[in-house]
Design a protein around this motif. Structure first.
Motif, PDB file in Angstrom:
ATOM      1  N   ASP A   1       0.868  -1.154   0.049  1.00  0.00           N
ATOM      2  CA  ASP A   1       0.120   0.181  -0.152  1.00  0.00           C
ATOM      3  C   ASP A   1       0.885   1.238   0.040  1.00  0.00           C
ATOM      4  OD1 ASP A   1      -2.439  -1.071  -0.267  1.00  0.00           O
ATOM      5  OD2 ASP A   1      -2.709  -1.655   1.866  1.00  0.00           O
ATOM      6  N   ILE A   2       2.069   1.063   0.439  1.00  0.00           N
ATOM      7  CA  ILE A   2       2.966   2.237   0.437  1.00  0.00           C
ATOM      8  C   ILE A   2       3.515   2.588  -1.085  1.00  0.00           C
ATOM      9  CG2 ILE A   2       5.155   2.978   1.207  1.00  0.00           C
ATOM     10  CD1 ILE A   2       5.004   1.897   3.881  1.00  0.00           C
TER      11      ILE A   2
ATOM     12  N   LEU B   1       2.684   6.167  -3.233  1.00  0.00           N
ATOM     13  CA  LEU B   1       3.888   6.665  -4.004  1.00  0.00           C
ATOM     14  C   LEU B   1       3.600   6.716  -5.376  1.00  0.00           C
ATOM     15  CD1 LEU B   1       6.830   5.317  -1.771  1.00  0.00           C
ATOM     16  CD2 LEU B   1       5.912   7.577  -1.857  1.00  0.00           C
ATOM     17  N   PHE B   2       3.048   5.426  -5.907  1.00  0.00           N
ATOM     18  CA  PHE B   2       2.893   5.449  -7.421  1.00  0.00           C
ATOM     19  C   PHE B   2       1.803   6.572  -7.871  1.00  0.00           C
ATOM     20  CE2 PHE B   2       0.192   3.717 -10.891  1.00  0.00           C
ATOM     21  CZ  PHE B   2       1.173   3.530 -11.722  1.00  0.00           C
ATOM     22  N   ASN B   3       0.810   6.704  -6.965  1.00  0.00           N
ATOM     23  CA  ASN B   3      -0.254   7.755  -7.331  1.00  0.00           C
ATOM     24  C   ASN B   3       0.104   9.108  -7.062  1.00  0.00           C
ATOM     25  OD1 ASN B   3      -2.240   5.991  -7.859  1.00  0.00           O
ATOM     26  ND2 ASN B   3      -2.608   5.407  -5.857  1.00  0.00           N
TER      27      ASN B   3
ATOM     28  N   PHE C   1       9.447   1.988  -9.927  1.00  0.00           N
ATOM     29  CA  PHE C   1       9.859   0.823  -8.857  1.00  0.00           C
ATOM     30  C   PHE C   1       8.478   0.791  -8.157  1.00  0.00           C
ATOM     31  CE2 PHE C   1       9.927  -0.438  -4.422  1.00  0.00           C
ATOM     32  CZ  PHE C   1      10.572  -1.669  -4.716  1.00  0.00           C
ATOM     33  N   THR C   2       7.643   1.614  -7.837  1.00  0.00           N
ATOM     34  CA  THR C   2       6.336   1.334  -7.200  1.00  0.00           C
ATOM     35  C   THR C   2       5.359   0.747  -7.952  1.00  0.00           C
ATOM     36  OG1 THR C   2       5.605   3.618  -7.639  1.00  0.00           O
ATOM     37  CG2 THR C   2       6.760   3.014  -5.510  1.00  0.00           C
TER      38      THR C   2
ATOM     39  N   PHE D   1       5.096  -6.992  -3.384  1.00  0.00           N
ATOM     40  CA  PHE D   1       4.654  -7.242  -2.102  1.00  0.00           C
ATOM     41  C   PHE D   1       3.325  -7.922  -1.966  1.00  0.00           C
ATOM     42  CE2 PHE D   1       7.632  -3.633  -1.721  1.00  0.00           C
ATOM     43  CZ  PHE D   1       8.540  -4.163  -1.214  1.00  0.00           C
ATOM     44  N   TYR D   2       2.514  -7.420  -2.809  1.00  0.00           N
ATOM     45  CA  TYR D   2       1.085  -7.813  -2.475  1.00  0.00           C
ATOM     46  C   TYR D   2       0.880  -9.300  -2.523  1.00  0.00           C
ATOM     47  CZ  TYR D   2      -4.021  -7.505  -2.812  1.00  0.00           C
ATOM     48  OH  TYR D   2      -5.399  -7.462  -2.839  1.00  0.00           O
TER      49      TYR D   2
END
Length: 201
Positions: free
Chosen positions: A162-163, A167-169, A179-180, A187-188
């Motif tokens: 979720d981090i 950051l992607f948004n 990267f995000t 990670f998901y």
């Protein structure tokens, strides 16, 4: 059951490698079927294990996780419905942990929304959801020896995902953005697989 777990992990690993390869080669639109299939498999395997003394709360949470990503990943719209489903997921995990902390769960999101003057409904739901996930993760690490290290690690990777989403948004270009984009699912899926496995302990 051990053989079934082995097959589950092998299939998930294959799907993981496929969609990460597609992500790294920037074939982003081609990843959706593999990503969603991996989540469906998590739910099916968790439901299957619940018939063999597995954790029914986790299989219920994974159903809503799967539903959330139907709206957010497959449909690629209905963000509010997706976030509501993710909030339900964290409320189910709250029940599993047995430590409600309702004051913090209510006051913290309201305080953040007030201090940042956020009015966008999607961002409001996102803050409510993330606070629930954060509190659940803190609780599980405080008592991970009784609750389970694997479940604690699963929620931690959930936060990492979720981090990356956040950051992607808020970034448009650059290394962080790239990267995000990959990091979200890097990670998901491991987070969901670990949560499934934790329900079988």
């Amino acid at each position: 059951m051990k053989r079934t777990i082995k097959y589950f992990l092998i299939i998930e690993f294959i799907l993981y490698i496929i969609f990460l390869t597609l992500d790294f080669t920037k074939h982003y639109s081609a990843t959706t079927p593999f990503k969603y299939a991996s989540l469906v498999l998590c739910f099916i395997f968790s439901l299957y294990s619940s018939f063999y003394h597995g954790d029914k709360l986790i299989s219920t949470a994974l159903f809503f996780t799967m539903l959330a990503d139907w709206f957010l990943l497959v449909m690629n719209e209905y963000e509010i419905l997706g976030l509501i489903c993710f909030i339900i997921v964290q409320l189910i995990y709250m029940i599993k942990l047995g430590n409600n902390l309702w004051i913090f769960r209510i006051i913290l999101p309201l305080l953040i929304i007030f201090l940042t003057n956020i009015t966008d409904i999607v961002n409001i739901f996102a803050i409510i959801y993330f606070i629930q996930l954060l509190i659940n993760t803190i609780i599980v690490w405080k008592d991970y020896k009784n609750i389970g290290f694997i479940f604690a690690l699963g929620l931690t990777l959930f936060i990492c995902c979720d981090i990356c989403v956040g950051l992607f948004n808020i970034t448009d270009i650059g290394l962080v953005h790239e990267f995000t984009r990959i990091g979200m699912w890097l990670f998901y899926l491991p987070s969901q697989v670990l949560i499934v496995i934790s329900g079988m302990q």
